[in-house]
Design an enzyme around this catalytic site. Structure first.
Site, PDB file in Angstrom:
ATOM      1  N   LYS A 152      -2.157  32.209  -9.905  1.00  0.00           N
ATOM      2  CA  LYS A 152      -2.525  33.609  -9.633  1.00  0.00           C
ATOM      3  C   LYS A 152      -1.265  34.463  -9.495  1.00  0.00           C
ATOM      4  O   LYS A 152      -0.166  33.942  -9.271  1.00  0.00           O
ATOM      5  CB  LYS A 152      -3.371  33.676  -8.359  1.00  0.00           C
ATOM      6  CG  LYS A 152      -2.670  33.152  -7.108  1.00  0.00           C
ATOM      7  CD  LYS A 152      -3.662  32.918  -5.971  1.00  0.00           C
ATOM      8  CE  LYS A 152      -2.941  32.428  -4.724  1.00  0.00           C
ATOM      9  NZ  LYS A 152      -3.900  32.002  -3.670  1.00  0.00           N
ATOM     10  N   TYR A 163      22.992  54.542   2.740  1.00  0.00           N
ATOM     11  CA  TYR A 163      22.098  55.543   3.336  1.00  0.00           C
ATOM     12  C   TYR A 163      22.128  55.489   4.860  1.00  0.00           C
ATOM     13  O   TYR A 163      22.094  54.405   5.456  1.00  0.00           O
ATOM     14  CB  TYR A 163      20.658  55.285   2.894  1.00  0.00           C
ATOM     15  CG  TYR A 163      20.328  55.863   1.538  1.00  0.00           C
ATOM     16  CD1 TYR A 163      20.492  57.220   1.266  1.00  0.00           C
ATOM     17  CD2 TYR A 163      19.827  55.045   0.531  1.00  0.00           C
ATOM     18  CE1 TYR A 163      20.180  57.741   0.025  1.00  0.00           C
ATOM     19  CE2 TYR A 163      19.506  55.555  -0.714  1.00  0.00           C
ATOM     20  CZ  TYR A 163      19.684  56.911  -0.959  1.00  0.00           C
ATOM     21  OH  TYR A 163      19.373  57.422  -2.192  1.00  0.00           O
TER      22      TYR A 163
HETATM   23  C1  PLP Z   1      -3.479  30.786  -3.189  1.00  0.00           C
HETATM   24  C2  PLP Z   1      -4.451  29.673  -2.957  1.00  0.00           C
HETATM   25  C3  PLP Z   1      -4.057  28.332  -3.115  1.00  0.00           C
HETATM   26  C4  PLP Z   1      -2.626  27.923  -3.312  1.00  0.00           C
HETATM   27  O1  PLP Z   1      -1.982  28.000  -2.062  1.00  0.00           O
HETATM   28  P1  PLP Z   1      -0.482  27.511  -1.823  1.00  0.00           P
HETATM   29  O2  PLP Z   1      -0.306  27.629  -0.357  1.00  0.00           O
HETATM   30  O3  PLP Z   1       0.383  28.437  -2.591  1.00  0.00           O
HETATM   31  O4  PLP Z   1      -0.379  26.123  -2.306  1.00  0.00           O
HETATM   32  C5  PLP Z   1      -5.029  27.357  -3.038  1.00  0.00           C
HETATM   33  N1  PLP Z   1      -6.328  27.674  -2.780  1.00  0.00           N
HETATM   34  C6  PLP Z   1      -6.732  28.951  -2.582  1.00  0.00           C
HETATM   35  C7  PLP Z   1      -8.155  29.222  -2.278  1.00  0.00           C
HETATM   36  C8  PLP Z   1      -5.801  29.982  -2.649  1.00  0.00           C
HETATM   37  O5  PLP Z   1      -6.206  31.240  -2.414  1.00  0.00           O
END
Ligand code: PLP
Length: 381
Positions: free
Chosen positions: A54, A275
């Protein structure tokens, strides 16, 4: 070719490829990514290891990352949104692709046409997927998520019981996976882990028999009880530390971030820097300005806070982080215009940067902006 101790090879960037046009270079080591996948498979002892890709593979680039994972044997992929699944489908025509957030009403057909599987999180999502299956006169594959104690996504205990009591609800659905997600997996001693494990077992037993999945990256390291049939690592693939605390990170670093020096200067004692003039030179200083800033995802709160590195030599950031630049105290380091310094690399991993910014590696990686030249090294296929 120099091998860095963090395993990311120091192949000189080919400036003709446009790397010099960017303020920084993000190098992704696909060999290390594949090694991390293999390491997780070893740890998972028999459970299938899916890839969570994702958010553009946590900012690293979904196409090269997904293809490298496929080449390493990964066959099941998770994204959060349908748009991400639609991008992934043509890259991996034969992969099992699940959409963690489920489908917005009205998008079911577009998903089904491309063999994209929703994670059904609610009764309306279940009804909509079932209805489409009925219209098409068959059954459609999906995952069902139950909420085992995080209150984020998935059917509540009551809703699971409602589904169990009404066989018509799931009649059109081919349940390919029953899953849940852990809230505290990165803290192995947290009592919620065991509570969620028990809740997941109880709820899954009420649903049609299907492969089960509970563990994210950290969950893979919580022991065999948490692995079930499929594990869903994300951050560990990308080199992030799966568990909180002092124990050594078992994953190989995948990311190196370098920024280019765009100007060098000497300033006298008393000169204000950046800044707000939040830093003032106590003595004469030699400064270098690098051409990345908070618009590239480098947290603004890291001004006056952390260093860049030239080899093992720390170059403290002085003054505030600007949108497109950061000022470094480089002392007598042998650096010149156009040289690259490391922001994430062998002396400062992504978890160290995240810790200094009071956030997590996930946020650092997914924030790294679109202006970096992205370079992929290592074995992708
Ligand atoms: C993002 C996500 C993962 C992966 O999680 P990590 O901590 O990056 O390994 C797995 N399952 C779900 C439902 C997620 O939302």
């Amino acid at each position: 070719m120099l091998a860095h101790s963090n395993g990311i090879e120091d192949e000189p960037a080919d400036e003709s490829d446009g790397f010099a046009a960017s303020g920084g270079i993000l190098t992704v080591d696909l060999t290390a990514l594949r090694a991390n996948y293999a390491r997780l498979r070893q740890e998972a002892t028999g459970a299938e290891v899916a890839g969570v890709v994702k958010a553009n593979a946590y900012g690293l680039g979904i196409e090269p990352v997904a293809k490298a994972l496929w080449a390493e044997g990964c066959r099941t992929f998770f994204v959060a949104q349908l748009c991400e699944a639609l991008e992934l489908r043509p890259l991996l025509p034969d992969a099992d692709i699940f959409v963690l957030n489920g489908l917005a009403s009205g998008t079911e057909e577009a998903a089904a046409r491309r063999n994209i599987r929703p994670v059904l999180n609610s009764l309306p999502q279940i009804r909509a997927w079932s209805a489409l299956a009925a219209r098409e006169g068959g059954r459609l594959p999906a995952a069902i998520q139950v909420d085992s104690g995080m209150s984020r996504l998935g059917l509540s205990g009551q809703e699971v019981e409602a589904v169990a009591a009404d066989s018509a609800l799931l009649a059109g659905i081919e349940t390919r996976l029953v899953m849940s997600h852990l809230a505290c997996a990165d803290e192995p001693a947290h009592p919620a882990n065991k509570a969620q494990l028990e809740s997941f077992r109880r709820l899954a037993a009420l649903l049609p028999k299907a492969p089960l999945s509970l563990a994210n990256s950290a969950g893979v390291f919580l022991g065999p009880d948490f692995r079930f049939d499929l594990v869903r690592p994300g951050i560990a693939l990308y080199g992030g530390r799966p568990l909180a605390g002092e124990r050594a990170n078992p994953m190989r670093p995948v990311v190196r971030l370098e920024a280019r020096i765009v100007q060098l200067r000497h300033v006298p004692a008393g000169a204000g820097i950046g800044y707000g003039l939040s830093a003032v030179a106590e003595q004469a200083m030699r400064l270098a300005t690098i051409g990345i800033g908070y618009a590239d995802g480098w947290p603004r709160r890291l001004g006056n806070h952390i260093a860049a590195f030239a080899g093992a030599r720390a170059l403290p950031m002085v003054g505030r982080v600007s949108m497109d630049s950061i000022i470094l105290d480089i002392g007598d380091a042998p650096l010149g215009d156009g040289d690259l310094v490391d922001l994430i690399g062998q002396n400062q991993d992504v978890d160290a940067v995240a810790g200094a910014a009071d956030t997590i590696s996930y946020e650092i990686l997914t924030s790294l902006g679109r202006r970096f030249a992205r370079r992929y090294i290592g074995e992708s296929a």
